[in-house]
Design a protein around this motif. Structure first.
Motif: not given
Length: 500
Positions: A67-68, A418, A422
């Motif tokens: 996802s990052p 954020t 993550g």
């Protein structure tokens, strides 16, 4: 380019919501209903359940772990190009899976390629939706994220029917062709903010243009008078001299560039030093987040819940067939029933977490405990109706994914949301990747799902106990019920759709 307030919360934003909803439906429909395909792969390739389970675990976990990287792609290139590329990946992976000669090839084509494509779609749709909505962002995101559950419900029945009509290969080819409509969904994603890659290109182009405008051409050196009466030989000599002059000037410019290379090197070193400082600052912030006891407990809980609660999505149909409760997949598969229950659970749990006297962390621990009980009851259930009821219960409490962002905000604050989210998604993706192969290994070892689901239920219950124990107010007054973050909503719809 900052979006104007007139653009937000309406207008074309609702077209973005519909396009993003359809994009998640098309991308996640097959991976979320992979339990229908799992028995067919077992029969086609005659591999062990543990090896075959890697296909379903990777397609769900790779997108979360990456996802990052997916978010960085969206930030640099924009939602529209990323969605187009992801459409090619998802469709290509599904079509390649139709020609898979073995499970190892299927792990690559379906597990990794389709999984990465889904991760790109998820990042792109959430980013573009957040850009178009402000006050109604919760409602918009709630509608968009339900596309995965609706897609699982539709695709489970559709894939079952297509397998009967056209076989497994034909089913994957048709599903892959349908996934190409992701590129059509991307056409609606008109960007409000110019992506980072195009900003860099624009800045470089403007810089080069300014240098060309302010650079004076050597007109005096290249000037030849119109009324000259010189001979052809004199003209040739003049041109030769002019060429020599131009070469000399080029040499002088190159010499000046070499002299300035040292200063350029210093500037590059400063930039590298700033990047290193930013990197060390980011890593220091990550270490500070992981030093928080409540955050560590939440990461462990999410990992154990993903490890134990995801395998039923993949194995529940095979459980029913292995126990002789049903000969074939029913018209409405258990995967579809669980998907609809998950959709309802997301909305209900999102509404409950907004009640002042309900602690979000303890609510999550309760959903884990209830889901663990459902997992422990699967081995002793001997009727198909019982499996349907347990699918509803487990699916409903699996909707607790919708409150993970809320709980993360409560623990670390909005400024670090954020980074913390993550980290949380990494642990969740790791659990999803490891869960199905572990359950499949238990079946290969014991030739029964009983021990496997006892292990899954035990993991979930252990995670609930750790989360509840390590977040008690006696450890730190910061996590008492009265220390809830101030979250403001503009309507009841936003309360219902409290989804990340």
């Amino acid at each position: 380019m900052a979006p104007s307030t007139k653009v937000l919360d309406g207008g074309w934003g609702w077209a973005i919501v519909v396009a993003s909803f359809m994009a998640q439906l098309l991308a996640y429909g097959s991976p979320q209903s992979v339990g229908v395909l799992y028995p067919e792969w077992l029969h086609a390739f005659q591999e062990g359940k543990s090896m075959t389970a890697w296909v379903g675990s990777l397609v769900a976990g790779v997108g979360l772990i990456a996802s990052p990287v997916c978010s960085a792609c969206v930030d640099n290139f924009g939602a529209r190009p990323v969605t187009i590329f992801s459409g090619v990946m998802v469709a290509g992976g599904l079509i390649l899976s139709a020609f898979a000669p073995n499970v190892q090839f299927l792990i690559f084509s379906y597990g990794i390629v389709v999984g990465l494509g889904c991760g790109l779609v998820y990042a792109a749709t959430l980013t573009i939706t957040c850009q178009y909505f402000d006050k109604r962002r919760g409602l918009a995101l709630g509608i968009v994220t339900t596309g995965t559950s609706v897609g699982a419900f539709i695709y489970a029945s559709a894939q079952n029917k297509l397998i009967v009509l056209y076989g497994l290969d034909g089913c994957l080819l048709i599903i892959g062709a349908v996934a190409l409509n992701l590129m059509a969904c991307a056409g609606f994603m008109r960007p409000l903010n110019m992506p980072g890659y195009y900003l860099k290109q624009k800045a470089a182009l403007e810089r080069n243009t300014e240098e060309q405008l302010f650079e004076k051409p050597p007109t005096d050196d290249l000037k030849i008078t119109a009324g000259s009466t010189s001979t052809n030989t004199e003209k040739l000599l003049t041109v030769k001299e002019l060429l020599d002059t131009v070469d000399a000037k080029d040499l002088a410019i190159q010499t000046e560039k070499k002299k300035g290379s040292f200063l350029t090197g210093l500037a590059i070193m400063k930039v590298i030093k700033k990047k290193q400082q930013a990197y060390f600052k980011y890593m220091h912030s990550m270490c500070e987040i992981m030093q928080d006891q409540a955050m560590v407990a939440f990461c462990i809980a999410v990992f154990l819940f993903s490890l134990g609660a995801f395998p039923p999505v993949l194995f529940i149909e095979d459980v029913a067939q292995s126990e002789g409760l049903i000969e074939e997949v029913s018209v409405i598969p258990l995967v579809s029933i669980g998907a609809i229950a998950t959709c309802v659970g997301k909305l209900v749990l999102g509404m409950l977490v907004d009640i002042k006297w309900i602690n979000g962390i303890y609510l999550y621990a309760f959903t884990m405990s209830a889901g663990g009980v459902a997992l422990l009851l699967i081995p002793i259930t001997k009727t198909y109706m019982g499996l349907q009821i347990l699918s509803v219960i487990l699916g409903f409490f699996s909707g607790n994914w919708s409150i993970t962002s809320y709980i993360t905000t409560k623990i670390v604050g909005l400024d670090r949301l954020t980074q913390a989210h993550g980290i949380l998604m990494f642990f969740g993706g790791l659990g999803i990747m490891l869960g199905p192969p572990v359950v499949g290994y238990f079946f290969d070892w014991t030739q029964s799902y009983d021990l496997a689901f006892y292990f899954s239920g035990g993991c979930v219950e252990l995670g609930a106990f750790i989360l509840f124990l390590l977040t008690l107010p006696c450890w730190n007054k910061k996590y008492s019920e009265n220390d809830r973050p101030d979250v403001h909503y503009t309507s009841n719809c936003d309360k219902v759709a409290s989804v990340a």
